[in-house]
Structures are given as C-alpha cells and as structure tokens.
Design a protein around this motif. Structure first.
Motif, PDB file in Angstrom:
ATOM      1  N   PRO A  50      85.512  48.401  58.316  1.00  0.00           N
ATOM      2  CA  PRO A  50      86.344  47.440  58.159  1.00  0.00           C
ATOM      3  C   PRO A  50      86.855  47.248  59.762  1.00  0.00           C
ATOM      4  O   PRO A  50      87.128  47.952  60.320  1.00  0.00           O
ATOM      5  CB  PRO A  50      87.518  48.096  57.401  1.00  0.00           C
ATOM      6  CG  PRO A  50      87.158  49.452  57.238  1.00  0.00           C
ATOM      7  CD  PRO A  50      85.894  49.594  57.532  1.00  0.00           C
ATOM      8  N   GLY A  51      87.009  45.965  59.871  1.00  0.00           N
ATOM      9  CA  GLY A  51      87.772  45.394  61.141  1.00  0.00           C
ATOM     10  C   GLY A  51      86.467  45.536  62.146  1.00  0.00           C
ATOM     11  O   GLY A  51      86.486  44.743  63.292  1.00  0.00           O
ATOM     12  N   TYR A  52      85.007  45.562  61.866  1.00  0.00           N
ATOM     13  CA  TYR A  52      83.935  45.443  62.464  1.00  0.00           C
ATOM     14  C   TYR A  52      83.941  46.428  64.005  1.00  0.00           C
ATOM     15  O   TYR A  52      83.113  45.693  64.810  1.00  0.00           O
ATOM     16  CB  TYR A  52      83.556  44.059  62.645  1.00  0.00           C
ATOM     17  CG  TYR A  52      83.724  43.283  61.356  1.00  0.00           C
ATOM     18  CD1 TYR A  52      82.615  43.698  60.300  1.00  0.00           C
ATOM     19  CD2 TYR A  52      84.464  42.156  61.164  1.00  0.00           C
ATOM     20  CE1 TYR A  52      82.678  42.861  59.216  1.00  0.00           C
ATOM     21  CE2 TYR A  52      84.607  41.504  60.195  1.00  0.00           C
ATOM     22  CZ  TYR A  52      83.819  41.722  59.034  1.00  0.00           C
ATOM     23  OH  TYR A  52      83.886  41.048  57.937  1.00  0.00           O
ATOM     24  N   GLY A  53      84.712  47.066  64.101  1.00  0.00           N
ATOM     25  CA  GLY A  53      84.670  47.678  65.314  1.00  0.00           C
ATOM     26  C   GLY A  53      83.478  48.375  65.898  1.00  0.00           C
ATOM     27  O   GLY A  53      83.343  48.587  67.262  1.00  0.00           O
ATOM     28  N   GLY A  54      82.592  48.884  65.115  1.00  0.00           N
ATOM     29  CA  GLY A  54      81.331  49.393  65.442  1.00  0.00           C
ATOM     30  C   GLY A  54      80.063  48.712  64.959  1.00  0.00           C
ATOM     31  O   GLY A  54      79.112  49.306  64.909  1.00  0.00           O
ATOM     32  N   THR A  55      80.264  47.539  64.561  1.00  0.00           N
ATOM     33  CA  THR A  55      79.067  46.691  64.162  1.00  0.00           C
ATOM     34  C   THR A  55      78.738  45.346  65.160  1.00  0.00           C
ATOM     35  O   THR A  55      79.769  44.603  65.307  1.00  0.00           O
ATOM     36  CB  THR A  55      79.722  46.234  62.688  1.00  0.00           C
ATOM     37  OG1 THR A  55      79.615  47.164  61.815  1.00  0.00           O
ATOM     38  CG2 THR A  55      78.174  45.368  62.049  1.00  0.00           C
ATOM     39  N   ALA A  56      77.599  45.468  65.367  1.00  0.00           N
ATOM     40  CA  ALA A  56      77.112  44.107  65.967  1.00  0.00           C
ATOM     41  C   ALA A  56      76.782  43.399  65.016  1.00  0.00           C
ATOM     42  O   ALA A  56      75.678  43.451  64.344  1.00  0.00           O
ATOM     43  CB  ALA A  56      75.884  44.406  67.032  1.00  0.00           C
ATOM     44  N   ALA A  57      77.292  41.858  64.833  1.00  0.00           N
ATOM     45  CA  ALA A  57      77.065  41.025  63.842  1.00  0.00           C
ATOM     46  C   ALA A  57      75.897  40.207  64.108  1.00  0.00           C
ATOM     47  O   ALA A  57      75.416  39.173  63.438  1.00  0.00           O
ATOM     48  CB  ALA A  57      78.315  40.245  63.428  1.00  0.00           C
TER      49      ALA A  57
END
Ligand code: ACO
Length: 431
Positions: A50-57
C-alpha cells in the motif's frame, strides 16, 4: 531496462513446493528491481505494497531521484545545473524529447508553444459558472478537463502528431487558464497572453497586469518564477504523475488525464503543502510559540504535522529546497523586504526541527514547499494560488510521462489488486 541479470530473486511459498525465480532487472542507476509480474500466476499469491513505497510501476527515462543522497536528475542533468543555467522552456523541451535542444530546435519549440497560448473564446464563459470564492484549483481542474470538449483534433492518442499538438496546447494554455482562474477570483478582467514575453514573464504578466495601465514584469521576479517552474517540472512517479499515468493507461484523452493529475496534486500531502506551510506559519504566529507547536507535532494524537517537512523519497535534504532557499533570499532582497516575520519564523522552525531528535531520527528534512510559499507570498501571489502554480510547472512533467507511457510498446491498463477483508460470500437475507 536489461533483464540479463547478474543476480536473481527466488521466492518460495512456505508449506508448498511452489517457488519462482526471476532475474533482477537493472536501470541505468538506482536499485535493482525484482520482477513480480509472474508471482500471482506461478505462486497464486498477490504482493502487498500500500502506498507503493517499494514498487516500481513502470520504467522511465525521464527523471531520477536518489532520496538518500538528495539527488534529482532530469534526463540525467542535475537539477542544480538546470536551475542555474537553463530555463523552463528549455527544460520542458528536455523533459519531452530527452535531449537539450539546439538553437534552431529551441526556436521552433518556443514558436509552437506561443502559438497556443490563447484559449478558445467560448471557454471564457465557463468561468462565469463558478462561484467567485471557488478555489482556483477547482476552476483549473474543471477548465483543463473541459479542453477535451474544445480541441477535438488532438484527442486521438494513437496519432503521434495529435499527441504532440495536445502537449503544446497543455504547456501553453495551462498558465493562461491558471491566470484566468486568479483574475476571476479577484474580480478583475482576464488578461490575454503576450507572446513577446518569456514563459514565466508572460505568466506573471497575466496574473498582475490590468487593462487600465501599463505593467512591466520585474526581471528578477520573472527569473525567480522561471526557477520555481524548473524545480517543480517533474518528480518521477509521485502521486499526481502516477494518477496521470493510471488515467492515461485506460486510453483517456490527454486533457482528461492532466485534469486527473491536477486533482491529485491538490491534496495537502502533495502539491497543497506550500499553501499549508503558509497557513501553519500564520497559525504559529510568533517564534515564541514554536516549542508548543513542535510538541503538538510530536503528539501522534494531535494529527498536527510540520508542513513542508518530510518526503516519501527524500530522506536527506530535498535538493530543490536548497535552491529554493537561495532564491527566497534573492527575491526578498530584490523586493527590499528586510524583516519578513514569516521568513524569520520559517528559519527558526527549520533550525529547531533539524536539531530535534524526532525529526532527525525520522530523516524529516524541509521539502521544496517549505520555502516556495514564502517566495510566492513575497511576490504578491495569494496563498490559494500556490498549488495552481505548482500545477502550471508540473504540467510538462505530466505530459512527458503520459507520452512516454502511451509510446511504450505493450502498454497495459493499470489495475492493482487488493487484500479483501470484507465479508465472505453470503446469501441475501433482510435484516
Ligand atoms: N511532521 C511530523 N511528523 C512527520 C512528518 C511531518 N511533516 N512527516 C512524516 N512524519 C513522521 C510520521 O508520522 C512517521 O512517524 P512514525 O514513524 O513515528 O509513525 C514518520 O515520520 C515517517 O513518515 P511517513 O508518514 O511514513 O512518511 P510518508 O512517506 O508516508 O509521508 C509525506 C510523506 C506525506 C510527504 C509526509 O512527510 C507529510 O505529510 N509531510 C507534510 C506535508 C508535506 O510537506 N508534503 C509535501 C511533500 S513534497 C511535494 O509534494 C512537493
């Protein structure tokens, strides 16, 4: 992006014989990326972020941030060099095209932008439909979205030329609409753009000029405004840019996508922070009240935050904040403002926060918005216009990111998943 990796990641699902090994992907610089696209198909589980802190989109060639080092690069060029040596329109070319323009290319680019600065006359009547006390961000959001109802010849996102025209239109018309939103809110007549002026100069002109008298833009203030625009032009996959990409991934037209970005920018955790900083400084009122205020910030139950501090990515000084701090002093000097109580308050607050264990241990540093509000206030721009200004600057970043996404082969609709925590399936029964 290269997938012929040195290194891979293996994930094993405990209690099963299922595992997946995927090569690490590498960018030019920055952390390697573990490709999770096959995780669900192979392991039957989702990933949670959640919040995409560790995700490369996505992969992107536009902007790079190293939050630990406090580095910001547009197309590889450090923000400090661009702020000093370049200007907003040149940076816009760079963001959109990937390289700095030659003199000829720049001339043509400038020409294409200024040829689109006016808005359709009928669009003017939109403004009258808003209440006078409407927030200019509400007006900007609505009117930029409405551009898709006026410029039908640049809505086909599969046509490269139409995408290009939409880019010029947005870059050229957003300042005009922003200035009109301001003029409407203060009851003054709209001021038509002047194509003989520079981009930032013309924007200041449209904000401040009145038909009754001549108005000359102060070149130092125009330069400061241009620098503010450069510093805010792009910032990787932040909330509003991700919103633009997500909206764009559905095939929505560029004007609708940028209106979505403007809506996301409005929030106080994002572009609304510069407005919130000024409000906060006004509420603190005096240096003597800082300790009380800091205690409130530290009390988790108070819900009070030190606005203009902290950043999702920068865990070091925001490089833009440093440039902004210097610009702030330049502007105050030019305007002959020696004692600006808000600046004194901001400096005292910054000093205390930078030494306080609460902020130090959480790596909370001033961000770009901490100073931009003070500069804009000194320039006579009212607080409710601050986020609008941010939107003017960020439009080119949004458009560049949107174009990059549309032009990416194999681009897919953005569609995250979830952990469902609601009721399991049940039969309908009246309570
Ligand atoms: N004041 C007080 N405490 C803060 C602040 C702040 N400004 N920012 C973060 N913290 C605290 C959090 O409460 C948290 O504490 P905990 O670990 O004890 O729970 C810790 O620092 C980590 O913060 P997160 O909330 O995890 O940080 P996140 O990355 O989610 O949030 C954000 C970043 C939204 C920018 C946040 O720092 C914030 O709200 N700052 C104030 C608003 C602001 O200035 N926004 C502008 C951002 S820059 C821009 O958009 C141009």
């Amino acid at each position: 992006m290269s997938e012929n990796a040195k290194g891979s990641v293996t994930v094993t699902l405990d209690g099963s014989n299922k595992s997946i090994t995927t090569p690490l992907m590498h960018g030019t610089i920055g952390p390697d990326v573990f490709d999770i696209r096959k995780v669900y198909n192979e392991l039957g589980v989702f990933t949670f972020d959640p919040g995409y802190g560790g995700t490369a989109a996505c992969d992107s060639k536009i902007t790079y941030i190293d939050g630990d080092q406090g580095i910001l690069l547009y197309r590889g060029y450090p923000i400090e060099q661009l702020a000093e040596k370049s200007n907003f329109l040149e940076v816009s070319y760079l963001l959109l095209h990937g390289e700095l323009p030659t003199t000829e290319q720049m001339k043509e680019f400038e020409h294409n932008v200024v040829m689109h600065t006016m808005v359709h006359e009928q669009l003017r009547s939109f403004f009258g439909g808003f209440r006078r006390d409407a927030h200019p961000m509400a007006i900007l959001c609505g009117v930029v979205g409405a551009l898709s109802a006026f410029y039908h010849d640049s809505l086909d996102i599969t046509d490269e030329r139409q995408r290009e025209i939409a880019a010029f239109r947005l870059l050229a018309k957003v300042p005009t609409i922003a200035a009109m939103a301001y003029k409407y809110s203060i009851g003054q007549p709209f001021v038509y753009p002047r194509n003989d002026l520079g981009y930032a100069e013309n924007f200041l002109y449209m904000l401040n000029a009145v038909p009754a008298e001549e108005y000359k833009v102060n070149p130092i203030l125009a330069r400061a405004m241009d620098r503010i625009l450069v510093l805010h032009a792009d910032h990787e996959q932040n909330a509003s840019t991700s919103t633009v990409r997500l909206a764009g991934s559905t095939g929505a037209n560029p004007y609708a996508c940028i209106a979505a970005g403007i809506a996301a920018l409005w929030g106080p955790a994002h572009g609304g922070a510069n407005e919130a900083v000024l409000k906060m400084l006004g509420e603190i009122g005096h240096v003597d009240n800082i300790p009380d205020f800091i205690s409130k910030v530290k009390d988790k139950n108070s819900g009070v935050k030190l606005m203009g501090f902290g950043h999702r990515v920068y865990k070091n000084f925001d490089p833009r904040a440093k440039i902004m701090q210097a610009t702030c002093h330049e502007v105050l000097r030019e305007l002959g403002i020696k004692d600006e109580p808000l600046l004194d308050l901001a400096v005292a607050l910054e000093k205390i926060a930078l030494e306080d264990e609460y902020f130090v241990s959480r790596k909370l540093y001033p961000n770009v918005d901490f100073y931009s509000g003070i500069i804009l206030k000194a320039m006579g721009i009212p607080t409710h216009m601050f986020t609008v200004l941010f939107a003017v600057a960020r439009t080119v970043g949004w458009v560049s990111q949107w174009k990059e996404m549309i032009e990416e082969p194999g681009q897919r609709i953005g569609r995250p998943r979830q952990i469902y925590t609601g009721s399991p399936a049940r039969d309908y029964a009246k309570p």
